[in-house]
Write a protein that holds these residues in place. Structure first.
Motif: not given
Lengths: 240, 219
Positions: B123, A87-92, B132-133, B140-141, B119, A104, A100, B135-137
């Motif tokens: 988070a 579950h890595l963030f794929p868009h980062l 934040d989750m 965007p996906q 995901q 944050k 992150y 908005k940022d995670i």
């Protein structure tokens, strides 16, 4: 450090965790083993409230996670978690994955977070991958990044949910090596695993679950050599 | 064949100005629709029942009735009920923005629900707040997956904008009609603005492709 008391969890009518109490000391490495469907992962996921217990309390450093009005996000920042499927963030990028949450959630300054992330990547042997996206990494590399991501929050405790189960066999070792290093450095770890070798070599204590109950626990040497209960013996015969 | 495009030449600047008047309200309507659509989508997936019902009801009404009817109702009923003399631009922005937010909210809801549940858990496990989750995670996906559907909606909105000609807004379509009745020749101006609509949609298509390519960087 962690005190679980009288934990019950039901999914509908299905009792998944049945009166589990356990204590985990600072610096201890505990392996949770048991047949599939025994409630190992659910137990682990209750410790950071990814599953809400039906009843029971979970104390982490004397803070009750299950109390009404408890600041779950604050507590979770001290409890790192590594998942079976990363579950890595794929868009980062890899570096952004590591920075992150510290930026944050903990308000770390970006340069500081970057520097820390680079050190962590070095520690898991991936300093050359800082700018890469997760999609370009192998499974073992992804899991090492996931471990580094959890470490970036400087947690007091790390939870591992079958961290090597989704990996190709040749990549299991690189992840286990990182975990062994962590254990040696004194990190408190709770590891749900099918890797009996890891449980035997690295864990200070083994907890055996079956059908949602804590059936047996003890140091790995005696647990693997002479399990006290019939159910543990039956399980070990099948997996060893 | 009785076609004479030379006759519309003096009217070309007048019709070209219609691009701007059309784009003006389409642009504002897209922004309004996107913001409102995102909020509605968050209501739909959220845990607060009353907000969920509101969003469902909203979508059902605005998807269940004709856009031209909504436009007329806004344009004619606002002055009647409140005494405020709403201008065609405002009416058009409101009707299109409110209407498309219903569609956009469904697109975004589906996009959010298609993001791997892991995901969200990752988070949460890091102690990231819900806002934040999202908005940022998550968003965007989601956006990456729904971009083609969103571009479709924007293209539809751009073309359907032609119905504001019915409330007298001087958009591309209305200008073609004005020129047509001035010249007693309709085919040439209609064909000309048809070409302009097509160009606008092509520009949107190209922008969409470019965005998609940029979002694919992480693959």
């Amino acid at each position: 450090m962690i005190k679980v008391q009288k934990l019950y969890k039901k999914f509908g009518e299905n009792l998944v965790l049945n009166d589990i109490s356990a204590t985990i000391q600072q610096g201890e490495v505990v392996s949770i083993i048991g047949p599939s469907g025994s409630g190992k992962s659910t137990f682990l996921r209750c410790m950071n409230l990814l599953e809400t217990p039906t009843s029971g309390t979970i104390l982490i450093n004397d803070v009750d996670l299950t109390a009404k009005g408890a600041n779950i996000n604050k507590s979770r920042q001290q409890i790192g978690m590594v998942f079976q499927h990363f579950h890595l963030f794929p868009h980062l990028t890899v570096l952004e994955n590591l920075t992150y949450a510290p930026v944050k959630a903990k308000g770390l300054k970006r340069p500081e977070a970057n520097q820390k992330a680079i050190e962590l990547l070095k520690r898991v042997g991936l300093s050359d991958k800082a700018a890469a996206y997760p999609a370009s990494l192998s499974g073992g590399q992804k899991q090492r990044v996931a471990i580094a991501r959890a470490l970036a929050m400087e947690p007091a405790l790390l939870l591992f949910d079958e961290p090597t189960s989704a990996l190709d066999p040749e990549m299991v070792k690189e992840v286990l090596d990182v975990m062994k290093d962590l254990a040696k450095s004194g990190m408190t770890m709770v590891v749900v695993t099918h890797e009996m070798g890891f449980a035997r070599e690295v864990a200070d204590r083994v907890i055996f679950l079956d059908h949602g109950s804590l059936v047996e626990e003890g140091p790995p040497a005696s647990f693997f050599a002479n399990p006290k209960t019939e159910r543990a013996r039956g399980f070990l015969e099948k997996v060893l | 064949m009785n076609l004479d495009f030379a006759q519309i030449v003096p009217y070309i600047p007048f019709m070209l100005k219609g691009i701007w008047t059309t784009l003006q309200f389409v642009f504002v309507a897209i922004i309004l629709g996107s913001i409102l659509g995102t909020v509605l989508a968050l209501f739909k997936i959220g845990s607060i029942k009353s907000l969920r019902w509101f969003a469902e009801g909203y979508t059902s009404v605005f998807r269940g009735t004709p856009l031209i009817l909504q436009l007329m109702i806004i344009y004619y009923s606002v002055p009647q009920l409140t005494g405020y003399d709403i201008n065609p631009f405002m009416s058009a922005v409101l009707a299109f923005g409110l209407n498309s937010s219903a569609y956009i909210s469904e697109i975004i809801r589906a996009g959010i629900q298609a993001v791997d549940k892991g995901q969200l858990e990752a988070a949460q496990a890091l102690g990231i707040s819900y806002g934040d989750m999202m908005k940022d995670i998550i968003l965007p996906q989601a956006l990456k997956n729904i971009l083609p559907a969103l571009m479709n909606e924007f293209i539809t909105l751009t073309k359907e904008s032609a119905i504001v000609s019915t409330i007298g807004y001087l958009d591309l379509m209305r200008r073609a009609q004005v020129v047509g009745s001035d010249l007693f020749r309709n085919f040439e101006p209609l064909l000309f603005v048809g070409f302009l609509y097509w160009c606008m949609v092509m520009v949107l298509t190209v922008i969409g492709r470019m965005l998609e390519r940029r979002l694919k960087l992480s693959d």
